[in-house]
Design a protein around this motif. Structure first.
Motif, short mmCIF file in Angstrom:
data_model
loop_
_atom_site.label_atom_id
_atom_site.label_comp_id
_atom_site.label_asym_id
_atom_site.label_seq_id
_atom_site.Cartn_x
_atom_site.Cartn_y
_atom_site.Cartn_z
N ALA A 97 0.80 -1.19 0.09
CA ALA A 97 0.00 0.29 0.22
C ALA A 97 0.98 1.28 -0.04
CB ALA A 97 -0.83 -0.06 1.11
N SER A 98 0.26 2.28 -0.50
CA SER A 98 1.02 3.51 -0.57
C SER A 98 0.16 4.46 0.12
CB SER A 98 1.63 4.12 -1.80
OG SER A 98 0.30 4.60 -2.52
N PHE A 99 0.69 5.21 1.25
CA PHE A 99 -0.08 6.10 2.09
C PHE A 99 0.15 7.46 2.13
CE2 PHE A 99 -0.44 7.27 6.84
CZ PHE A 99 -1.81 7.24 7.14
N THR A 100 -0.87 8.33 2.21
CA THR A 100 -0.95 9.80 2.05
C THR A 100 -1.51 10.33 3.20
OG1 THR A 100 -0.84 9.60 -0.23
CG2 THR A 100 -1.34 11.75 0.73
#
Lengths: 122, 122, 122, 122
Positions: free
Chosen positions: B112-115
């Motif tokens: 996952a990529s998180f912001t």
């Protein structure tokens, strides 16, 4: 079923990664879990004390942490608590480890885009 | 502190989103949690029975679910269990709801990529 | 590790006991778990809503429940949640069961004297 | 809701009791929680490693512990984990404490007779 714990908190160190000589991937990082409590005198929620943990993961979960988690991320972690005393030449101490079953970015703090692994080894 | 539960499982319906007339964002979806158990006769891990929950979230967590979670995702959820009986004109039933504090994609199953949100309302 | 829950509450029915034809002792009772929440307007703790569970135990734990627990006792229970739909001739419903690992009288509400079993079968 | 843990284990020290100058009753004891794991090679359940905790209770729960719990008892405990570093003149260390909400004798290991307090202060 005992010693199971769920934590939410801040990833406080860059995750470390290694592969054992048997080929087992391991990832670990320090997690700061700060409790919130309702202060009746102030009539608002305030930060309580902070617990520090070493979160450790193995296999597919370890590999996905390498690709996904950075210092400063907010995460939710569930796993088994392991309390271990250690001794080095000059010092002794206690390590509080969580052997993680699942870890995810905490969507209370941000958004995430997810890509499932083609094959899951769990 | 009681009735707290942590679940891992599959998002089984597209998350539904609504905003109340008071402006409160709400998101909910059905979660299938399938237990794994070790079958001694077969000497391997097998799927056990499945528990079904309605996961509900509010405020910032609800908004981030809208932007992040799809049917088919694997997630980890922690929150408070609420068991409610309901009656309609012709039927009665029981709803098993989890009022979520934190939800994340389960990194045991993917990356996952998180912001992080610029401002967090929690 | 998932679907594990810990509950505190009131034993709402006399425990039922039976032994299967294979000789397996089973005990079960209904548990009412009433959540406490802090009412900011009233500035005090108040009763929240009540969750109802069927607590089930097997083997030595079942036998000790027979000898120890009565309707009206306050208990702490930890175990695995099982949600099951049922159908009879005329009705359908959902049963929320806790398959208990451990149960004890809640010493927040009273005192207890304990006698260990001579042999433990766990 | 975070840092909540449920433990089952052995009371390893006689409970200590004190009353603060403000009149607050406190009780504490050491708890040894030994995990059981299924050894596939041996095809049986074996003892795993042991976690050590300091269990602390306040008010009515503390008073009832004094009247009810002895070294060697088997108990179930639920509460909030608190990890604290300490320093004395010559040493440093880490204390792993559970601030207990509920404690009971574990009926998986024996029988108990319970007497409710006339008035409950919880």
């Amino acid at each position: 079923m005992t010693d199971i714990i769920t934590l939410t908190g801040l990833v406080a160190t860059p995750p470390r990664h290694l592969i054992t000589s048997e080929g087992l991937p391991i990832a670990s990082f320090r997690l700061a879990s700060t409790q919130r409590r309702y202060d009746r005198r102030e009539a608002k929620w305030v930060d309580g004390e902070t617990n520090w943990y070493t979160v450790t993961a193995f296999r597919q979960l370890a590999m996905n942490i390498s690709a996904s988690i950075s210092k400063g991320d907010r995460v939710v972690v569930t796993g088994r608590l392991r309390i271990r005393d250690w001794t080095s030449a000059e010092k002794t101490g206690t390590n509080i480890e969580v052997d993680a079953d699942s870890i995810g970015h905490d969507l209370a703090w941000g958004t995430a885009s997810f890509t499932r692994n083609i094959v899951n080894s769990a």
